[in-house]
Enzyme design. Sequence first.
Site, PDB file in Angstrom:
ATOM      1  N   SER A  92      15.832  -4.350  -0.571  1.00  0.00           N
ATOM      2  CA  SER A  92      15.074  -3.216  -1.094  1.00  0.00           C
ATOM      3  C   SER A  92      13.588  -3.531  -1.262  1.00  0.00           C
ATOM      4  O   SER A  92      12.739  -2.690  -0.990  1.00  0.00           O
ATOM      5  CB  SER A  92      15.668  -2.759  -2.431  1.00  0.00           C
ATOM      6  OG  SER A  92      15.611  -3.792  -3.401  1.00  0.00           O
ATOM      7  N   THR A  93      13.259  -4.742  -1.710  1.00  0.00           N
ATOM      8  CA  THR A  93      11.847  -5.102  -1.854  1.00  0.00           C
ATOM      9  C   THR A  93      11.177  -5.197  -0.492  1.00  0.00           C
ATOM     10  O   THR A  93      10.035  -4.761  -0.317  1.00  0.00           O
ATOM     11  CB  THR A  93      11.702  -6.432  -2.610  1.00  0.00           C
ATOM     12  OG1 THR A  93      12.270  -6.295  -3.916  1.00  0.00           O
ATOM     13  CG2 THR A  93      10.247  -6.830  -2.755  1.00  0.00           C
ATOM     14  N   SER A  94      11.874  -5.744   0.481  1.00  0.00           N
ATOM     15  CA  SER A  94      11.325  -5.840   1.833  1.00  0.00           C
ATOM     16  C   SER A  94      10.983  -4.460   2.375  1.00  0.00           C
ATOM     17  O   SER A  94       9.895  -4.239   2.929  1.00  0.00           O
ATOM     18  CB  SER A  94      12.335  -6.529   2.760  1.00  0.00           C
ATOM     19  OG  SER A  94      12.623  -7.833   2.306  1.00  0.00           O
ATOM     20  N   HIS A 146      10.483   4.768  -6.083  1.00  0.00           N
ATOM     21  CA  HIS A 146      11.533   3.761  -5.861  1.00  0.00           C
ATOM     22  C   HIS A 146      11.846   3.048  -7.162  1.00  0.00           C
ATOM     23  O   HIS A 146      10.975   2.854  -8.013  1.00  0.00           O
ATOM     24  CB  HIS A 146      11.101   2.749  -4.785  1.00  0.00           C
ATOM     25  CG  HIS A 146       9.963   1.860  -5.224  1.00  0.00           C
ATOM     26  ND1 HIS A 146      10.160   0.599  -5.742  1.00  0.00           N
ATOM     27  CD2 HIS A 146       8.620   2.058  -5.221  1.00  0.00           C
ATOM     28  CE1 HIS A 146       8.981   0.048  -6.034  1.00  0.00           C
ATOM     29  NE2 HIS A 146       8.026   0.914  -5.740  1.00  0.00           N
ATOM     30  N   HIS A 148      15.476   0.873  -9.420  1.00  0.00           N
ATOM     31  CA  HIS A 148      16.911   0.602  -9.558  1.00  0.00           C
ATOM     32  C   HIS A 148      17.534   1.648 -10.489  1.00  0.00           C
ATOM     33  O   HIS A 148      17.868   1.365 -11.647  1.00  0.00           O
ATOM     34  CB  HIS A 148      17.135  -0.811 -10.092  1.00  0.00           C
ATOM     35  CG  HIS A 148      16.648  -1.889  -9.168  1.00  0.00           C
ATOM     36  ND1 HIS A 148      16.927  -1.887  -7.822  1.00  0.00           N
ATOM     37  CD2 HIS A 148      15.895  -3.002  -9.405  1.00  0.00           C
ATOM     38  CE1 HIS A 148      16.375  -2.957  -7.267  1.00  0.00           C
ATOM     39  NE2 HIS A 148      15.748  -3.644  -8.200  1.00  0.00           N
ATOM     40  N   TYR A 285       7.025  -3.495  10.988  1.00  0.00           N
ATOM     41  CA  TYR A 285       8.211  -4.326  10.757  1.00  0.00           C
ATOM     42  C   TYR A 285       8.345  -5.399  11.837  1.00  0.00           C
ATOM     43  O   TYR A 285       8.698  -6.542  11.551  1.00  0.00           O
ATOM     44  CB  TYR A 285       9.461  -3.452  10.735  1.00  0.00           C
ATOM     45  CG  TYR A 285      10.726  -4.212  10.397  1.00  0.00           C
ATOM     46  CD1 TYR A 285      11.116  -4.383   9.076  1.00  0.00           C
ATOM     47  CD2 TYR A 285      11.518  -4.774  11.400  1.00  0.00           C
ATOM     48  CE1 TYR A 285      12.269  -5.094   8.757  1.00  0.00           C
ATOM     49  CE2 TYR A 285      12.669  -5.483  11.092  1.00  0.00           C
ATOM     50  CZ  TYR A 285      13.034  -5.633   9.766  1.00  0.00           C
ATOM     51  OH  TYR A 285      14.161  -6.341   9.462  1.00  0.00           O
ATOM     52  N   SER A 291       4.615  -9.575   5.440  1.00  0.00           N
ATOM     53  CA  SER A 291       4.455  -9.662   3.996  1.00  0.00           C
ATOM     54  C   SER A 291       5.559  -8.899   3.275  1.00  0.00           C
ATOM     55  O   SER A 291       5.811  -9.107   2.090  1.00  0.00           O
ATOM     56  CB  SER A 291       3.096  -9.090   3.584  1.00  0.00           C
ATOM     57  OG  SER A 291       2.996  -7.729   3.968  1.00  0.00           O
TER      58      SER A 291
END
Length: 361
Positions: A92-94, A146, A148, A285, A291
Amino acid sequence: MGLLRVMMPPKLQLLALLAFAVAMFFLENQIQKLEESRGKLERAIARHEVREIEQRHTQDGLRERDAAAPAPALSDAEDVVIIYNRVPKTASTSFTNIAYDLCGKNRYHVLHINTTKNNPVMSIQDQVRFVKNVTEWREMKPAFYHGHVSFLDFTKFGVKKKPIYINVIRDPIERLVSYYYFLRFGDDYRPGLRRRKQGDKKTFDECVSVGGSDCAPEKLWLQIPFFCGHYSECWNVGSAWALEQAKYNLVNEYMLVGVTEELEDFVMMLEAALPRFFKGATELYKTGKKSHLRKTSEKKPPTKESIAKLQQSAIWKMENEFYEFALEQFQFVRAHAVREKDGELYLLAQNFFYEKIYPKN
């Protein structure tokens, strides 16, 4: 140390142990206080940033006119909100970092939903506040939210135009293994940050062999409730109703749900479907500075024995059923959107047109 134990009287040894225990307790307490202070500071900074953005978008000379006359309607291209209620340890962070990298060039806002202690269930009053913010915060549109947070049904609050939901899920055991090591060793994104289980060197396999709580089958129950939502039954571990509700929401409430193992295809399809947000995402991507990529440190693949033990549980069978259901749906959508040639995926061109248009002028 052994020599000191021989030389020291038993009472002094006991006092030394007590002093050491008190010192460790004090250090842990101080670390906890520092982490709480850091959380408060992050929230204060976030509130300050929001105020600054609002001030930039509000001109003093327009306030009286805006109060007297209704604000002009946003265009359809601008009145768009995407919600990515990200499941932990599914890349999810990516993926979110791609949205951050593109927001300036593609002219939209990215907002992180930071809930207290990462609680995925909002109180009823926070649900109302969140729905109001998302639908009425004009200065932030178009917006990419975004966090959780479990799925929230906006229609329950009388909203006419719902946000676009997207998400990514992962093989349930792979996700649990990644989360297990993340709590102990962190990742390459913020390597210096102290994690909750830091210092625990026990491997995932060792945890499974002794029946540890951090690798118990109950810890697999996460992707189903995230898609099921804010109903009490969603969070009852092993609920068949929750599984069916999660499937229903995935098909009916989410525009697209990808899988971690095929993240590049997910990015490509989002760029094709929502270029207002994701134009340039596929190229970024593939060839960017990477990064956006994030990897858990010290992760060791589980043995076949550990996997087999987890697969005996009814909870794994339900979570895996949901994962397979999502994967089948994603592959179905992809089969109708892209073609493969020489090992590369290509988006299909528009495959419909209009004809026999009446009345004719």
